[in-house]
Design a protein around this motif. Structure first.
Motif, PDB file in Angstrom:
ATOM      1  N   ARG A  12       0.832  -1.199  -0.104  1.00 37.92           N
ATOM      2  CA  ARG A  12       0.127   0.017   0.176  1.00 37.92           C
ATOM      3  C   ARG A  12       0.921   1.429   0.123  1.00 37.92           C
ATOM      4  N   ALA A  13       1.864   1.193   0.711  1.00 42.55           N
ATOM      5  CA  ALA A  13       2.833   2.428   0.782  1.00 42.55           C
ATOM      6  C   ALA A  13       3.552   2.681  -0.532  1.00 42.55           C
ATOM      7  N   PHE A  14       3.975   1.659  -1.162  1.00 45.55           N
ATOM      8  CA  PHE A  14       4.450   1.763  -2.436  1.00 45.55           C
ATOM      9  C   PHE A  14       3.595   2.320  -3.459  1.00 45.55           C
ATOM     10  N   GLU A  15       2.366   1.724  -3.611  1.00 45.13           N
ATOM     11  CA  GLU A  15       1.013   2.032  -4.430  1.00 45.13           C
ATOM     12  C   GLU A  15       1.027   3.685  -4.396  1.00 45.13           C
ATOM     13  N   LEU A  62       9.798   6.745 -10.351  1.00 44.93           N
ATOM     14  CA  LEU A  62       9.799   5.163 -10.512  1.00 44.93           C
ATOM     15  C   LEU A  62      10.871   4.627 -11.331  1.00 44.93           C
ATOM     16  N   THR A  63      11.456   3.476 -10.823  1.00 45.31           N
ATOM     17  CA  THR A  63      12.285   3.006 -11.866  1.00 45.31           C
ATOM     18  C   THR A  63      11.627   2.072 -12.766  1.00 45.31           C
ATOM     19  N   ASP A  64      12.399   1.412 -13.450  1.00 42.91           N
ATOM     20  CA  ASP A  64      11.694   0.522 -14.432  1.00 42.91           C
ATOM     21  C   ASP A  64      11.004  -0.449 -13.656  1.00 42.91           C
ATOM     22  N   GLU A  65      11.668  -0.947 -12.623  1.00 45.20           N
ATOM     23  CA  GLU A  65      10.989  -1.983 -11.835  1.00 45.20           C
ATOM     24  C   GLU A  65       9.686  -1.566 -11.235  1.00 45.20           C
ATOM     25  N   GLY A  66       9.840  -0.212 -10.734  1.00 45.93           N
ATOM     26  CA  GLY A  66       8.499   0.396 -10.001  1.00 45.93           C
ATOM     27  C   GLY A  66       7.528   0.548 -11.132  1.00 45.93           C
ATOM     28  N   LEU A  70       3.664  -0.955 -10.393  1.00 47.18           N
ATOM     29  CA  LEU A  70       2.456   0.079 -10.094  1.00 47.18           C
ATOM     30  C   LEU A  70       1.152  -0.406 -10.527  1.00 47.18           C
ATOM     31  N   PRO A  71       1.109  -0.906 -12.002  1.00 43.60           N
ATOM     32  CA  PRO A  71      -0.381  -0.890 -12.595  1.00 43.60           C
ATOM     33  C   PRO A  71      -1.204  -2.194 -12.032  1.00 43.60           C
ATOM     34  N   VAL A  72      -0.069  -3.248 -11.655  1.00 44.28           N
ATOM     35  CA  VAL A  72      -0.540  -4.285 -11.204  1.00 44.28           C
ATOM     36  C   VAL A  72      -1.099  -4.223  -9.907  1.00 44.28           C
ATOM     37  N   LEU A  73      -0.634  -3.486  -8.998  1.00 42.12           N
ATOM     38  CA  LEU A  73      -0.884  -3.448  -7.330  1.00 42.12           C
ATOM     39  C   LEU A  73      -1.940  -2.313  -7.725  1.00 42.12           C
ATOM     40  N   SER A  74      -2.265  -1.191  -8.407  1.00 43.26           N
ATOM     41  CA  SER A  74      -3.252  -0.456  -8.619  1.00 43.26           C
ATOM     42  C   SER A  74      -4.598  -1.180  -9.189  1.00 43.26           C
ATOM     43  N   ASP A  75      -4.252  -2.110  -9.899  1.00 36.29           N
ATOM     44  CA  ASP A  75      -5.750  -2.872 -10.415  1.00 36.29           C
ATOM     45  C   ASP A  75      -5.968  -3.766  -9.108  1.00 36.29           C
ATOM     46  N   ALA A  76      -5.174  -4.054  -8.615  1.00 35.79           N
ATOM     47  CA  ALA A  76      -5.503  -4.992  -7.305  1.00 35.79           C
ATOM     48  C   ALA A  76      -6.093  -4.485  -6.411  1.00 35.79           C
ATOM     49  N   PHE A  77      -5.626  -3.236  -5.925  1.00 37.24           N
ATOM     50  CA  PHE A  77      -6.143  -2.615  -4.815  1.00 37.24           C
ATOM     51  C   PHE A  77      -7.667  -2.066  -5.207  1.00 37.24           C
TER      52      PHE A  77
END
Length: 291
Positions: A12-15, A62-66, A70-77
Motif C-alpha cells: 500500500r505504501a509503495f502504490e 519510479l524505476t523501470d521495476e517500479g 505499479l499498474p498491477v498493484l493499482s488494479d489489485a487494490f
C-alpha cells in the motif's frame, strides 16, 4: 516470490507513493508519517532486492521495476475496494455492469431505473454508456443494451422493442415544411448508418437525394443539433418523447422507417448471475408492458 512474505502495508505504501509521486502525500493519504511510508517502501525494496524509486531532492520517480509493479498493484487494490464496497450494513450487494447505447440510457432506461432500485435494492447498477460499439468481454460488461438486428456472434439476445426512425426538426424549421418532399431542400443530419435516409425516402415514396451533410455517432448529438436549427435528423422518436413534449423538437411527419430493434445481450459463454437474471426479467417485463 511467495506473496506471504510481503506485508500488505508495504505494498500500500509503495502504490500510494508511486501514484502520488511523494512519500509525504502518500503518508497523508494513508494517515501515517512520511518516515513510516519511507521505511515500508525501503523494506519492500529489500525484500524484492530491487530499487523501486529514484530518490530526488524534490520527490521520487519510479524505476523501470517500479513502473512494472505499479499498474498491477493499482488494479489489485481497485478490485479489492470494489469487492469490499459490496458489503453494507452486514448485507452483500450484487453489482451489475450494464453497457447501454447513450440515447437509450437517457431516453428510456434512466427514467425507469429508480423503479428497479426500489424493487431490487440488493443490486447495484453500474452503467457504461457508448455509441452502440462496445465489447462485452474487454469492457467488463455483464450485459449490453444495443441497437441492431439481434445477430451478434457468440451473444445471446432478447428483443426489448422496435424503434422506428422519424424525422425531427426545430419548431422554426417545421414552419417551412409542409410535406415529405420539402425535406429534399433541407440539410439532412445523418448517423454512421448511412442508408437510413435512403430507406425513409423510399418509405415516403420519394427518390432519395444524394447523401450529403453532417454525420453523427449519436442520436443525442443529432437531436441537440436539430434543436439548434442545424437541420433535420432521423432518430428513434420514442426515446426523445420529453424533448417532443417540451417543444424543443418537432416530429413533422408520421412516416417512419424500421431499421432495427433494441436488444438486451450477453455472452453465451457467460453463466447468468442472479443480478443478471433479475435485471433481464425486470427490463423485458417493463418493455413488454409498454408495447
Amino acid at each position: 516470490m511467495d506473496i506471504s512474505r510481503i506485508p500488505l502495508n508495504a505494498l500500500r505504501a509503495f502504490e500510494a507513493s508511486a501514484r502520488l509521486q511523494s512519500f509525504t502525500r502518500a503518508g497523508l493519504e494513508l494517515r501515517v508519517s512520511q518516515t513510516a511510508v519511507s521505511h515500508q517502501v525501503k523494506a519492500l525494496e529489500e525484500t524484492l532486492q530491487v530499487s523501486l524509486f529514484k530518490r530526488q531532492p524534490r520527490g521520487v520517480t519510479l524505476t523501470d521495476e517500479g513502473q512494472a509493479l505499479l499498474p498491477v498493484l493499482s488494479d489489485a487494490f481497485r478490485r479489492m475496494s470494489e469487492a469490499l464496497s459490496r458489503f453494507e450494513d452486514g448485507n452483500f450487494r450484487d453489482v451489475l455492469t450494464v453497457g447501454v447505447v447513450s440515447s437509450f440510457a437517457t431516453g428510456w432506461l434512466l427514467p425507469r431505473l429508480q423503479d428497479f432500485s426500489k424493487s431490487h435494492p440488493q443490486v447495484d447498477i453500474r452503467l457504461k454508456t457508448n455509441n452502440n460499439r462496445a465489447d462485452l468481454l474487454t469492457d467488463g460488461l455483464d450485459c449490453f443494451i444495443r441497437f441492431g438486428d439481434g445477430a451478434w456472434h457468440g451473444t445471446e439476445a432478447v428483443s426489448l422493442f422496435d424503434a422506428k426512425l422519424y424525422p425531427v426538426c426545430s419548431p422554426g424549421v417545421a414552419d417551412r415544411i409542409g410535406e415529405p418532399a420539402d425535406l429534399l431542400r433541407e440539410n439532412l443530419l445523418r448517423s454512421y448508418r448511412l442508408n437510413e435516409w435512403t430507406l425513409w425516402f423510399q418509405a415516403a415514396a420519394l427518390a432519395p437525394p444524394r447523401s450529403r451533410g453532417w454525420i453523427f455517432d449519436s442520436s443525442l448529438s443529432i437531436v441537440e443539433a436539430v434543436s439548434q436549427g442545424a437541420g433535420i435528423g432521423l432518430v428513434p422518436a420514442r426515446l426523445f418523447e420529453r424533448d417532443l413534449r417540451a417543444g424543443r423538437i418537432v416530429q413533422p411527419f408520421k412516416t417512419g422507417v424500421e431499421t432495427g430493434s433494441y436488444w438486451l445481450t450477453w455472452l453465451k459463454s457467460r453463466e447468468e448471475t442472479g443480478a443478471m437474471r433479475i435485471f433481464r426479467e425486470w427490463i423485458t417485463g417493463i418493455a413488454a408492458s409498454e408495447k
